[in-house]
Design an enzyme around this catalytic site. Structure first.
Site, PDB file in Angstrom:
ATOM      1  N   LYS A  54       0.843  -1.206   0.000  1.00  8.55           N
ATOM      2  CA  LYS A  54       0.000   0.000   0.000  1.00  8.55           C
ATOM      3  C   LYS A  54       0.877   1.254   0.000  1.00  8.55           C
ATOM      4  CE  LYS A  54      -3.744  -2.316   2.309  1.00  8.55           C
ATOM      5  NZ  LYS A  54      -4.173  -2.913   3.561  1.00  8.55           N
ATOM      6  N   GLN A  98      -5.280  -2.039   9.469  1.00 10.54           N
ATOM      7  CA  GLN A  98      -5.060  -3.339   8.854  1.00 10.54           C
ATOM      8  C   GLN A  98      -5.681  -4.452   9.708  1.00 10.54           C
ATOM      9  OE1 GLN A  98      -3.751  -3.926   5.818  1.00 10.54           O
ATOM     10  NE2 GLN A  98      -4.029  -6.121   6.075  1.00 10.54           N
ATOM     11  N   ASP A 121     -11.812   2.013   3.571  1.00 12.00           N
ATOM     12  CA  ASP A 121     -12.010   0.568   3.470  1.00 12.00           C
ATOM     13  C   ASP A 121     -13.496   0.227   3.302  1.00 12.00           C
ATOM     14  OD1 ASP A 121     -10.029  -1.369   3.449  1.00 12.00           O
ATOM     15  OD2 ASP A 121      -9.564  -1.124   5.579  1.00 12.00           O
TER      16      ASP A 121
HETATM   17  N1  GUN Z   1      -6.876  -7.407   5.582  1.00 13.26           N
HETATM   18  C1  GUN Z   1      -7.048  -8.130   4.448  1.00 13.26           C
HETATM   19  N2  GUN Z   1      -7.678  -7.393   3.510  1.00 13.26           N
HETATM   20  C2  GUN Z   1      -7.904  -6.185   4.073  1.00 13.26           C
HETATM   21  C3  GUN Z   1      -8.518  -4.989   3.597  1.00 13.26           C
HETATM   22  O1  GUN Z   1      -8.998  -4.886   2.460  1.00 13.26           O
HETATM   23  N3  GUN Z   1      -8.526  -3.954   4.476  1.00 13.26           N
HETATM   24  C4  GUN Z   1      -8.031  -4.048   5.729  1.00 13.26           C
HETATM   25  N4  GUN Z   1      -8.116  -2.986   6.518  1.00 13.26           N
HETATM   26  N5  GUN Z   1      -7.455  -5.137   6.201  1.00 13.26           N
HETATM   27  C5  GUN Z   1      -7.389  -6.201   5.371  1.00 13.26           C
END
Ligand code: GUN
Length: 300
Positions: A54, A98, A121
């Site tokens: 990211k 996350q 998200d």
């Molecule tokens: N963990 C796995 N996929 C995601 C996601 O799309 N967003 C977040 N915040 N955590 C994740």
């Protein structure tokens, strides 16, 4: 029939190119640099690798990004305080915590704490509710990316029978809600299968579009799909290690999808590979949401 590959890598590249232009225009015209604040608690290897990817994507696109790494034993109160700090920091238009969080932290409490206007998200209950009733909101990145993959590969889901395998809050459930909307890129008849579905193969064989996010390596075999099906494989399963293609001396994770690619590739009309299918789209849609959030703040 030999399936055409839907390359998420290529589609993501195109969207990122489009986005780079938009990000620089926002900076030039309004003096606003989109910003993303990431909170990572602990050192789960998959989470660390997502967060690193990211960060790199933000850098490429000219999006400001800051990752706050907190130790595995951080208290829930400290994580909530960090979210509040980012809620109040005008440099950030998007906040991402996350997942998964360590067991002693209540995920629900943390997600609710994020300002819904910065919830890139799309996991805050307010945004989930808006998505369900078809109001504009941040859409969760993986299902939103899958919708883009379908549309950009000429597979509009309108009127199609879409079967989804896996009912997670991150992929399956939002995917179902996005595709049933009376909207462009949706209007599908959607069926959701899960671990208690009685005859999975009978359901998956009916799919015009099959979206699999079950977390079970290579569970979908040729006898479970019909000829000409469009397959979206969301699975990323580490089944062991294998020598790297570039450098055979080096061992890398052997990744497999939830679909047995070799078995279905001569039956499907389109299929996403693993890796290089859905994966690159998730991060790309996060970038799109962060930009959209910054644009909204510029217009307020
Ligand atoms: N963990 C796995 N996929 C995601 C996601 O799309 N967003 C977040 N915040 N955590 C994740």
């Amino acid at each position: 029939m030999v399936a055409e590959i839907i390359s998420g890598k290529e589609v993501a590249k195109t969207i990122r190119e489009e986005l780079t232009v938009k990000v620089s225009a926002l900076k030039a015209e309004k003096g606003i640099i989109p910003g993303l604040g990431v909170i990572l608690v602990g050192e789960d290897p998959a989470s660390v690798s997502y967060v690193t990817a990211k960060g790199k994507a933000c850098e490429q696109l000219g999006i400001f990004e800051e990752t706050y790494k907190m130790s595995e034993d951080t208290s829930e109160a400290d994580v909530l305080a960090k979210v509040e700090e980012l809620n109040n920091d005008p440099r950030f238009h998007g906040i991402l915590v996350q997942l998964p969080l360590p067991k002693h932290i209540d995920e629900e409490k943390v997600l609710v704490k994020i300002n819904p206007d910065k919830d890139v998200d799309g996991f805050h209950p307010m945004n989930v509710g808006k998505m369900v009733v078809g109001k504009a909101s941040f859409l969760p990145c993986t299902p939103h990316g899958i919708q883009e993959l379908l549309m950009r590969s000429g597979n509009d889901p309108e009127g199609k029978h879409v079967v989804i395998v896996g009912r997670s809050n991150i992929v399956g459930k939002p995917m179902m809600n996005i595709l049933v909307q009376k909207a462009q890129g949706a209007n599908a008849t959607v069926c959701m299968c899960h671990t208690r579905t009685k005859d999975m193969a009978a359901m998956t064989r009916q799919a015009d579009i099959l979206i699999v996010a079950a977390g079970v390596p290579e569970m979908i075999k040729a006898d479970m799909v019909k000829d000409g099906v469009v397959i979206i494989d969301v699975g990323v399963n580490r089944v062991g290690m294998k020598p790297s293609k570039k450098d055979p001396e080096r061992m890398v994770a052997d990744l497999r999808g939830d679909v047995d690619f070799e078995s279905v590739k001569d039956k499907a009309s389109f299929i996403t590979p693993v890796p290089g299918g859905v994966g690159p789209m998730t991060i790309t849609m996060l970038m799109v949401n962060t930009y959209e959030s910054a644009l909204k703040s510029a217009n307020e």
